[in-house]
Design an enzyme around this catalytic site. Structure first.
Site, PDB file in Angstrom:
ATOM      1  CG  HIS A  26      44.143 -58.520  -0.893  1.00  0.00           C
ATOM      2  ND1 HIS A  26      43.991 -57.165  -0.816  1.00  0.00           N
ATOM      3  CD2 HIS A  26      42.904 -59.052  -0.770  1.00  0.00           C
ATOM      4  CE1 HIS A  26      42.707 -56.880  -0.666  1.00  0.00           C
ATOM      5  NE2 HIS A  26      42.028 -58.009  -0.631  1.00  0.00           N
ATOM      6  CG  HIS A  33      39.757 -57.274   4.191  1.00  0.00           C
ATOM      7  ND1 HIS A  33      40.522 -58.420   3.994  1.00  0.00           N
ATOM      8  CD2 HIS A  33      39.402 -56.853   2.964  1.00  0.00           C
ATOM      9  CE1 HIS A  33      40.616 -58.665   2.696  1.00  0.00           C
ATOM     10  NE2 HIS A  33      39.943 -57.739   2.055  1.00  0.00           N
ATOM     11  CB  CYS A  68      34.237 -57.050  -5.610  1.00  0.00           C
ATOM     12  SG  CYS A  68      33.207 -58.453  -6.048  1.00  0.00           S
ATOM     13  CG  HIS A  70      38.330 -53.579  -0.070  1.00  0.00           C
ATOM     14  ND1 HIS A  70      38.918 -53.725  -1.309  1.00  0.00           N
ATOM     15  CD2 HIS A  70      38.459 -54.773   0.550  1.00  0.00           C
ATOM     16  CE1 HIS A  70      39.384 -54.961  -1.419  1.00  0.00           C
ATOM     17  NE2 HIS A  70      39.117 -55.618  -0.309  1.00  0.00           N
ATOM     18  CD  GLU A  88      36.129 -51.892  -9.677  1.00  0.00           C
ATOM     19  OE1 GLU A  88      35.655 -52.847 -10.320  1.00  0.00           O
ATOM     20  OE2 GLU A  88      36.595 -52.011  -8.520  1.00  0.00           O
ATOM     21  CD  GLU A 115      40.008 -60.789  -1.616  1.00  0.00           C
ATOM     22  OE1 GLU A 115      40.384 -60.303  -0.522  1.00  0.00           O
ATOM     23  OE2 GLU A 115      40.200 -60.209  -2.684  1.00  0.00           O
ATOM     24  CD  GLU A 117      37.095 -59.203  -0.066  1.00  0.00           C
ATOM     25  OE1 GLU A 117      37.951 -58.385  -0.449  1.00  0.00           O
ATOM     26  OE2 GLU A 117      36.100 -59.504  -0.750  1.00  0.00           O
TER      27      GLU A 117
END
Length: 194
Positions: A26, A33, A68, A70, A88, A115, A117
């Site tokens: 980032h 990604h 959110c 990955h 989280e 960002e 994605e």
């Protein structure tokens, strides 16, 4: 997150082309990604909103959807959603359903951080209360879906750039978020079809 956590890099068609440490991807030239966005609902159809922790690299302190993240290399997206909701928000979920298999976005912060994605969107149903991790989340609140969506669409509610793009697509699925049709996993990007 461990310092050596990797993200899956993808090409423009969503094919995996390698991995990179999350800590390095980032910046002002963020490579495309694989990621995910999730919207957590309770049994009444209220949405769990989060404010991103103030020390986050991207969009610190910004109101956004529930979670959110990955997927790790080789990790199925529903498993990544479940893992990140636990980490989280301390949440256990009853179900995780694909909604928008092909969502992608690119957004740039005022400081130039990008960002970028390929970010399928999921719905999760909470099985209990949220107990957020302050390393990831600044605050949480529940809001009726229609109230949230109306405020986003009218511009009254300032939210993250990805959620601002996702909400109209979710609204198009119907008025009741608990009855939205499940997306076709065959339409996921190739990197996410595990």
């Amino acid at each position: 997150m461990t310092s050596d956590e990797h993200v899956v890099l993808v090409d423009g068609e969503g094919n995996p082309v390698g991995t990179a440490p999350k800590s390095t991807v980032h910046g002002d030239d963020t490579p495309l990604h694989l990621a995910f966005s999730s919207y957590v609902f309770d049994a009444a159809g209220n949405l769990l909103l989060t404010t991103r922790a103030a020390h986050k690299l991207t969009w610190p302190g910004v109101l956004t959807n529930s979670c959110c993240g990955h997927p790790l290399p080789g990790e199925p997206l529903p498993a990544a959603v479940t893992r990140r909701l636990s980490h989280e928000l301390g949440l256990t979920v009853e179900s995780v359903d694909l909604l928008l298999p092909g969502f992608a976005y690119r957004a740039t912060m005022a400081n130039g951080t990008v960002e970028h994605e390929l970010c399928p969107v999921y719905r999760a149903l909470a099985a209990g209360p949220a107990n957020f991790n302050p390393e990831e989340v600044g605050s949480v609140r529940w809001m009726p879906w229609k109230e949230f969506a109306d405020q986003v669409l009218s511009g009254e509610l300032e939210i993250s750039p990805w959620a601002r793009e996702q909400v109209p697509q979710l609204v198009a699925l119907g008025p009741d978020p608990l009855r939205w049709p499940v997306g076709d996993p065959a339409k996921l990007p190739p990197a996410a079809r595990l």
